[in-house]
Design a protein around this motif. Structure first.
Motif, PDB file in Angstrom:
ATOM      1  N   THR A  13       0.829  -1.205   0.000  1.00  0.00           N
ATOM      2  CA  THR A  13       0.000   0.000   0.000  1.00  0.00           C
ATOM      3  C   THR A  13       0.862   1.252   0.000  1.00  0.00           C
ATOM      4  O   THR A  13       0.611   2.198  -0.757  1.00  0.00           O
ATOM      5  CB  THR A  13      -0.939   0.007   1.211  1.00  0.00           C
ATOM      6  OG1 THR A  13      -1.741  -1.172   1.181  1.00  0.00           O
ATOM      7  CG2 THR A  13      -1.830   1.224   1.210  1.00  0.00           C
ATOM      8  N   PHE A  14       1.886   1.286   0.819  1.00  0.00           N
ATOM      9  CA  PHE A  14       2.771   2.438   0.875  1.00  0.00           C
ATOM     10  C   PHE A  14       3.494   2.626  -0.450  1.00  0.00           C
ATOM     11  O   PHE A  14       3.602   3.753  -0.957  1.00  0.00           O
ATOM     12  CB  PHE A  14       3.787   2.265   2.014  1.00  0.00           C
ATOM     13  CG  PHE A  14       4.743   3.414   2.122  1.00  0.00           C
ATOM     14  CD1 PHE A  14       4.341   4.616   2.694  1.00  0.00           C
ATOM     15  CD2 PHE A  14       6.040   3.302   1.642  1.00  0.00           C
ATOM     16  CE1 PHE A  14       5.219   5.677   2.794  1.00  0.00           C
ATOM     17  CE2 PHE A  14       6.926   4.359   1.737  1.00  0.00           C
ATOM     18  CZ  PHE A  14       6.516   5.550   2.317  1.00  0.00           C
ATOM     19  N   LEU A  19       5.224   5.930  -4.560  1.00  0.00           N
ATOM     20  CA  LEU A  19       6.007   5.998  -5.794  1.00  0.00           C
ATOM     21  C   LEU A  19       5.576   7.127  -6.734  1.00  0.00           C
ATOM     22  O   LEU A  19       6.441   7.834  -7.260  1.00  0.00           O
ATOM     23  CB  LEU A  19       5.984   4.657  -6.516  1.00  0.00           C
ATOM     24  CG  LEU A  19       6.969   3.636  -5.986  1.00  0.00           C
ATOM     25  CD1 LEU A  19       6.802   2.304  -6.700  1.00  0.00           C
ATOM     26  CD2 LEU A  19       8.394   4.133  -6.140  1.00  0.00           C
ATOM     27  N   PRO A  20       4.283   7.325  -6.988  1.00  0.00           N
ATOM     28  CA  PRO A  20       3.930   8.447  -7.877  1.00  0.00           C
ATOM     29  C   PRO A  20       4.382   9.800  -7.336  1.00  0.00           C
ATOM     30  O   PRO A  20       4.794  10.674  -8.107  1.00  0.00           O
ATOM     31  CB  PRO A  20       2.402   8.374  -7.951  1.00  0.00           C
ATOM     32  CG  PRO A  20       2.072   6.963  -7.646  1.00  0.00           C
ATOM     33  CD  PRO A  20       3.114   6.515  -6.672  1.00  0.00           C
ATOM     34  N   PHE A  21       4.325  10.003  -6.019  1.00  0.00           N
ATOM     35  CA  PHE A  21       4.781  11.269  -5.446  1.00  0.00           C
ATOM     36  C   PHE A  21       6.304  11.382  -5.493  1.00  0.00           C
ATOM     37  O   PHE A  21       6.836  12.459  -5.714  1.00  0.00           O
ATOM     38  CB  PHE A  21       4.292  11.412  -4.008  1.00  0.00           C
ATOM     39  CG  PHE A  21       2.821  11.644  -3.916  1.00  0.00           C
ATOM     40  CD1 PHE A  21       2.259  12.812  -4.392  1.00  0.00           C
ATOM     41  CD2 PHE A  21       1.997  10.686  -3.362  1.00  0.00           C
ATOM     42  CE1 PHE A  21       0.904  13.028  -4.323  1.00  0.00           C
ATOM     43  CE2 PHE A  21       0.643  10.890  -3.279  1.00  0.00           C
ATOM     44  CZ  PHE A  21       0.086  12.064  -3.764  1.00  0.00           C
ATOM     45  N   ALA A  22       6.984  10.288  -5.283  1.00  0.00           N
ATOM     46  CA  ALA A  22       8.441  10.319  -5.281  1.00  0.00           C
ATOM     47  C   ALA A  22       8.998  10.589  -6.677  1.00  0.00           C
ATOM     48  O   ALA A  22      10.031  11.236  -6.829  1.00  0.00           O
ATOM     49  CB  ALA A  22       8.989   8.999  -4.747  1.00  0.00           C
ATOM     50  N   ARG A  26      10.276  13.993 -11.701  1.00  0.00           N
ATOM     51  CA  ARG A  26      11.043  13.475 -12.837  1.00  0.00           C
ATOM     52  C   ARG A  26      10.157  13.151 -14.038  1.00  0.00           C
ATOM     53  O   ARG A  26      10.654  12.985 -15.137  1.00  0.00           O
ATOM     54  CB  ARG A  26      11.790  12.212 -12.424  1.00  0.00           C
ATOM     55  CG  ARG A  26      12.805  12.476 -11.349  1.00  0.00           C
ATOM     56  CD  ARG A  26      13.535  11.213 -10.974  1.00  0.00           C
ATOM     57  NE  ARG A  26      14.259  11.464  -9.728  1.00  0.00           N
ATOM     58  CZ  ARG A  26      14.417  10.583  -8.785  1.00  0.00           C
ATOM     59  NH1 ARG A  26      13.938   9.375  -8.912  1.00  0.00           N
ATOM     60  NH2 ARG A  26      15.079  10.895  -7.685  1.00  0.00           N
ATOM     61  N   LEU A  27       8.877  13.057 -13.795  1.00  0.00           N
ATOM     62  CA  LEU A  27       7.944  12.670 -14.843  1.00  0.00           C
ATOM     63  C   LEU A  27       7.326  13.909 -15.472  1.00  0.00           C
ATOM     64  O   LEU A  27       6.796  14.771 -14.776  1.00  0.00           O
ATOM     65  CB  LEU A  27       6.837  11.779 -14.242  1.00  0.00           C
ATOM     66  CG  LEU A  27       5.774  11.266 -15.181  1.00  0.00           C
ATOM     67  CD1 LEU A  27       6.381  10.316 -16.200  1.00  0.00           C
ATOM     68  CD2 LEU A  27       4.691  10.558 -14.391  1.00  0.00           C
ATOM     69  N   ARG A  28       7.384  14.010 -16.782  1.00  0.00           N
ATOM     70  CA  ARG A  28       6.789  15.140 -17.502  1.00  0.00           C
ATOM     71  C   ARG A  28       5.643  14.617 -18.361  1.00  0.00           C
ATOM     72  O   ARG A  28       5.808  13.683 -19.133  1.00  0.00           O
ATOM     73  CB  ARG A  28       7.812  15.830 -18.401  1.00  0.00           C
ATOM     74  CG  ARG A  28       8.889  16.518 -17.640  1.00  0.00           C
ATOM     75  CD  ARG A  28       8.333  17.764 -16.962  1.00  0.00           C
ATOM     76  NE  ARG A  28       9.321  18.274 -16.037  1.00  0.00           N
ATOM     77  CZ  ARG A  28       9.035  18.718 -14.847  1.00  0.00           C
ATOM     78  NH1 ARG A  28       7.805  18.700 -14.411  1.00  0.00           N
ATOM     79  NH2 ARG A  28       9.971  19.164 -14.058  1.00  0.00           N
TER      80      ARG A  28
END
Length: 103
Positions: A13-14, A19-22, A26-28
């Motif tokens: 769950t964590f 992961l999306p917030f971390a 870096r993701l555009r």
């Protein structure tokens, strides 16, 4: 055994939520995707609020005796006129309480 299962569920769950917030910096995304995602909070709130206001008892109730509808309309007017969140909440909740007490 239960502790291992609980720790595994916690880790999964964590990981899914973190992961999306971390990786977000870096993701555009394409500009049109970002623009479309900017409407997501409004869409979610509308999907939650509209059924509660328009059909509080499970059936469509568009009547002046519907305190949810009257309070929501008043809150919309106050929000449009004042742009003050506290005044909007106070007007909506106050009118809702008065309408419920009056009827």
């Amino acid at each position: 055994m239960e502790w291992a299962m609980l720790l595994g569920m916690m880790a999964v769950t964590f990981g899914i939520r973190y992961l999306p917030f971390a990786l977000a910096d870096r993701l555009r995304l394409n500009p049109w995707v970002e623009r479309a995602l900017s409407y997501a909070p409004m869409a979610v709130l509308s999907a939650i609020i509209a059924p509660a206001v328009l059909a509080p008892k499970g059936e469509l109730w568009l009547d002046w005796r519907n305190p949810y509808l009257i309070a929501a309309a008043a809150a919309i007017v106050v929000a449009a006129l004042t742009r003050n969140l506290l005044a909007t909440i106070a007007a909506g909740m106050g009118l809702f309480a008065l309408w419920r007490f009056w009827l």
